[in-house]
Design a protein around this motif. Structure first.
Motif, PDB file in Angstrom:
ATOM      1  N   UNK A   1       0.867  -1.175   0.000  1.00  0.00           N
ATOM      2  CA  UNK A   1       0.000   0.000   0.000  1.00  0.00           C
ATOM      3  C   UNK A   1       0.894   1.212   0.000  1.00  0.00           C
ATOM      4  N   UNK A   2       0.331   2.390  -0.159  1.00  0.00           N
ATOM      5  CA  UNK A   2       1.174   3.581  -0.171  1.00  0.00           C
ATOM      6  C   UNK A   2       2.003   3.734   1.094  1.00  0.00           C
ATOM      7  N   UNK A   3       1.402   3.414   2.239  1.00  0.00           N
ATOM      8  CA  UNK A   3       2.113   3.425   3.520  1.00  0.00           C
ATOM      9  C   UNK A   3       1.666   2.201   4.307  1.00  0.00           C
ATOM     10  N   UNK A   4       2.608   1.489   4.881  1.00  0.00           N
ATOM     11  CA  UNK A   4       2.315   0.338   5.740  1.00  0.00           C
ATOM     12  C   UNK A   4       3.107   0.520   7.025  1.00  0.00           C
ATOM     13  N   UNK A   5       2.421   0.378   8.159  1.00  0.00           N
ATOM     14  CA  UNK A   5       3.083   0.459   9.461  1.00  0.00           C
ATOM     15  C   UNK A   5       3.312  -0.949   9.998  1.00  0.00           C
ATOM     16  N   UNK A   6       4.539  -1.234  10.383  1.00  0.00           N
ATOM     17  CA  UNK A   6       4.886  -2.508  11.025  1.00  0.00           C
ATOM     18  C   UNK A   6       5.249  -2.173  12.463  1.00  0.00           C
ATOM     19  N   UNK A   7       4.384  -2.547  13.399  1.00  0.00           N
ATOM     20  CA  UNK A   7       4.488  -2.042  14.766  1.00  0.00           C
ATOM     21  C   UNK A   7       4.594  -3.166  15.788  1.00  0.00           C
ATOM     22  N   UNK A   8       5.528  -3.013  16.734  1.00  0.00           N
ATOM     23  CA  UNK A   8       5.661  -3.988  17.798  1.00  0.00           C
ATOM     24  C   UNK A   8       7.094  -4.423  17.989  1.00  0.00           C
ATOM     25  N   UNK A   9       7.400  -5.027  19.134  1.00  0.00           N
ATOM     26  CA  UNK A   9       8.795  -5.327  19.482  1.00  0.00           C
ATOM     27  C   UNK A   9       9.360  -6.614  18.895  1.00  0.00           C
ATOM     28  N   UNK A  10       8.510  -7.458  18.275  1.00  0.00           N
ATOM     29  CA  UNK A  10       9.013  -8.760  17.831  1.00  0.00           C
ATOM     30  C   UNK A  10       9.660  -8.628  16.455  1.00  0.00           C
ATOM     31  N   UNK A  11      10.996  -8.513  16.441  1.00  0.00           N
ATOM     32  CA  UNK A  11      11.728  -8.212  15.215  1.00  0.00           C
ATOM     33  C   UNK A  11      11.588  -9.285  14.138  1.00  0.00           C
ATOM     34  N   UNK A  12      11.511 -10.546  14.538  1.00  0.00           N
ATOM     35  CA  UNK A  12      11.412 -11.605  13.532  1.00  0.00           C
ATOM     36  C   UNK A  12      10.151 -11.425  12.697  1.00  0.00           C
ATOM     37  N   UNK A  13       9.024 -11.185  13.361  1.00  0.00           N
ATOM     38  CA  UNK A  13       7.765 -11.011  12.639  1.00  0.00           C
ATOM     39  C   UNK A  13       7.799  -9.750  11.786  1.00  0.00           C
ATOM     40  N   UNK A  14       8.424  -8.698  12.318  1.00  0.00           N
ATOM     41  CA  UNK A  14       8.543  -7.454  11.555  1.00  0.00           C
ATOM     42  C   UNK A  14       9.380  -7.670  10.296  1.00  0.00           C
ATOM     43  N   UNK A  15      10.499  -8.369  10.438  1.00  0.00           N
ATOM     44  CA  UNK A  15      11.361  -8.642   9.287  1.00  0.00           C
ATOM     45  C   UNK A  15      10.615  -9.458   8.233  1.00  0.00           C
ATOM     46  N   UNK A  16       9.807 -10.391   8.694  1.00  0.00           N
ATOM     47  CA  UNK A  16       9.057 -11.213   7.746  1.00  0.00           C
ATOM     48  C   UNK A  16       8.015 -10.372   7.001  1.00  0.00           C
ATOM     49  N   UNK A  17       7.390  -9.438   7.707  1.00  0.00           N
ATOM     50  CA  UNK A  17       6.419  -8.566   7.046  1.00  0.00           C
ATOM     51  C   UNK A  17       7.090  -7.747   5.956  1.00  0.00           C
ATOM     52  N   UNK A  18       8.248  -7.165   6.271  1.00  0.00           N
ATOM     53  CA  UNK A  18       8.985  -6.370   5.283  1.00  0.00           C
ATOM     54  C   UNK A  18       9.438  -7.249   4.126  1.00  0.00           C
ATOM     55  N   UNK A  19       9.954  -8.428   4.440  1.00  0.00           N
ATOM     56  CA  UNK A  19      10.425  -9.342   3.384  1.00  0.00           C
ATOM     57  C   UNK A  19       9.285  -9.717   2.440  1.00  0.00           C
ATOM     58  N   UNK A  20       8.096  -9.925   3.014  1.00  0.00           N
ATOM     59  CA  UNK A  20       6.946 -10.281   2.160  1.00  0.00           C
ATOM     60  C   UNK A  20       6.618  -9.137   1.196  1.00  0.00           C
ATOM     61  N   UNK A  21       6.639  -7.903   1.692  1.00  0.00           N
ATOM     62  CA  UNK A  21       6.338  -6.769   0.826  1.00  0.00           C
ATOM     63  C   UNK A  21       7.374  -6.627  -0.283  1.00  0.00           C
ATOM     64  N   UNK A  22       8.637  -6.870   0.050  1.00  0.00           N
ATOM     65  CA  UNK A  22       9.688  -6.818  -0.975  1.00  0.00           C
ATOM     66  C   UNK A  22       9.465  -7.911  -2.019  1.00  0.00           C
ATOM     67  N   UNK A  23       9.148  -9.118  -1.553  1.00  0.00           N
ATOM     68  CA  UNK A  23       8.925 -10.233  -2.486  1.00  0.00           C
ATOM     69  C   UNK A  23       7.744  -9.954  -3.405  1.00  0.00           C
ATOM     70  N   UNK A  24       6.663  -9.418  -2.848  1.00  0.00           N
ATOM     71  CA  UNK A  24       5.495  -9.107  -3.674  1.00  0.00           C
ATOM     72  C   UNK A  24       5.835  -8.032  -4.710  1.00  0.00           C
ATOM     73  N   UNK A  25       6.616  -7.035  -4.272  1.00  0.00           N
ATOM     74  CA  UNK A  25       7.004  -5.987  -5.202  1.00  0.00           C
ATOM     75  C   UNK A  25       7.862  -6.513  -6.332  1.00  0.00           C
ATOM     76  N   UNK A  26       8.789  -7.395  -6.003  1.00  0.00           N
ATOM     77  CA  UNK A  26       9.690  -7.929  -7.037  1.00  0.00           C
ATOM     78  C   UNK A  26       8.971  -8.934  -7.936  1.00  0.00           C
ATOM     79  N   UNK A  27       7.940  -9.575  -7.406  1.00  0.00           N
ATOM     80  CA  UNK A  27       7.139 -10.455  -8.261  1.00  0.00           C
ATOM     81  C   UNK A  27       6.401  -9.645  -9.313  1.00  0.00           C
ATOM     82  N   UNK A  28       5.998  -8.418  -8.962  1.00  0.00           N
ATOM     83  CA  UNK A  28       5.325  -7.526  -9.897  1.00  0.00           C
ATOM     84  C   UNK A  28       6.311  -6.827 -10.816  1.00  0.00           C
ATOM     85  N   UNK A  29       7.455  -6.425 -10.243  1.00  0.00           N
ATOM     86  CA  UNK A  29       8.467  -5.698 -11.007  1.00  0.00           C
ATOM     87  C   UNK A  29       9.843  -6.148 -10.528  1.00  0.00           C
ATOM     88  N   UNK A  30      10.515  -7.020 -11.288  1.00  0.00           N
ATOM     89  CA  UNK A  30      11.835  -7.507 -10.862  1.00  0.00           C
ATOM     90  C   UNK A  30      12.841  -6.383 -10.633  1.00  0.00           C
TER      91      UNK A  30
END
Length: 350
Positions: free
Chosen positions: A37-66
């Motif tokens: 989305x234009x802005x996505x907030x990833x909030x909370x202290x659990x870094x592993x889950x936060x990293x996975x959220x960011x990684x998913x957004x990167x993967x989705x973006x690269x699937x659309x545009x390498x």
């Protein structure tokens, strides 16, 4: 789907509709299903889950545009205007993703720039804001909430129930299963760090086949039982003096201070005392204590081994140890070990 198309799909509703939209707003996405989305907030202290959220957004973006351009900014190094520069229209109009990490320690300059960007986000850019918790930037967080910015909650995984649920989910995602004893053994062996739990699940999936049993976990991780104050307290309250002392000595040998161990004993006994005081009044009275269901279930099970006299003696012993480890005694280690033995012995009076 391009980022621009996603932006059109999640456009912020006009002011006239915002109040009703907020009242009916669904729960936020998880790291497993968050969408660009234009802005996505990833909030909370659990870094592993936060990293996975960011990684998913990167993967989705690269699937659309390498050729997706990924820019990472850190609050500690931020300078005024940087966000404007990295989100400005580019010559080739490629999709972009900007990750702003450390929003909880943001300077006033960063907060001002993000607030300004919120009013007019770029159509071809996904900006991911990472906030690990705390009050810093609260006005900005409130503004993000008011705009109904998608928020991935990455809450800390603390309780045994949460950890076992996490392990089961990790194995299920990999197409594997473990029996209840194996899940419990893995949590006990690997401990409280979510990254280590995830890594342990990955290793078991890679190195074993079929249903994962407790004997498999024991073979891989049997030597890593976590000797925290709470595990010492659990063993003492269960009346297992040998296990409690073994865990205690291991904890002390690895640098754990006696003070939090005594605090864990006291916390465990306080829960027992609270539940014991109301359990005769029915389940409703127990629920009114405000304890988590797993806490009350465990306390009710533990109380089968305890008498009121034994509980009073144990509480008295821990109170004495608390004073001694905080300066009134000569040997804090001796004080906490004596308290552990007395608690275990008091349990045996049931």
């Amino acid at each position: 789907m391009s980022v621009g198309t996603v932006w059109q799909a999640v456009r912020v509703p006009p002011a006239s509709r915002r109040s009703s939209a907020r009242s009916a707003a669904p729960a936020g996405p998880t790291w497993q299903d968050v969408e660009p989305g234009p802005i996505v907030l990833v909030s909370g202290p659990e870094d592993l889950l936060a990293d996975r959220a960011v990684d998913r957004l990167v993967e989705l973006g690269r699937a659309s545009d390498p050729g997706l351009e990924v820019t990472r900014l850190d609050a500690a190094d931020y300078t005024t205007g940087t966000l404007t520069v990295v989100t400005s229209p580019s010559l080739f109009a490629e999709d972009r993703l900007v990750v702003v990490a450390g929003l909880e320690r943001a300077s006033d300059d960063l907060i001002a720039d993000v607030t300004a960007y919120l009013a007019a986000p770029a159509a071809d850019v996904v900006v991911v804001l990472r906030h690990a918790g705390g009050q810093r930037g609260k006005k900005l967080l409130d503004a993000l909430k008011a705009q109904r910015v998608p928020t991935v909650a990455c809450d800390a995984v603390k309780t045994d129930g949460d950890k076992t649920a996490f392990v089961s989910a990790e194995l299920r995602r990999a197409g594997r299963r473990a029996d209840g004893q194996a899940v419990r053994a893995l949590v006990d062996a690997v401990g409280s760090d979510l990254r280590e739990l995830a890594a342990a699940c990955s290793q078991l999936v890679a190195d074993t086949t079929g249903l994962i049993g407790a004997e498999v976990v024991e073979r891989y991780y049997g030597g890593r039982i976590e000797a925290t104050g709470f595990r010492v307290a659990d063993a003492a309250v269960a009346g297992d003096a040998g296990q409690a002392v073994a865990l205690l000595r291991h904890a002390l040998a690895t640098g754990v201070d006696p003070v939090p161990i005594v605090a864990a004993l006291a916390a465990k006994l306080r829960v027992l005392a609270k539940v014991a005081a109301v359990r005769g009044r029915g389940a409703g009275a127990v629920r009114e204590l405000g304890l988590a269901p797993w806490q009350t279930d465990r306390a009710l099970n533990d109380l089968r081994r305890w008498t009121p006299e034994g509980l009073a003696a144990a509480i008295s012993s821990v109170a004495q140890a608390d004073a001694e480890v905080k300066g009134e005694g000569r040997d804090p280690r001796f004080a906490v070990e004596r308290a552990v033995l007395r608690v275990a012995a008091s349990s045996g009076t049931a």
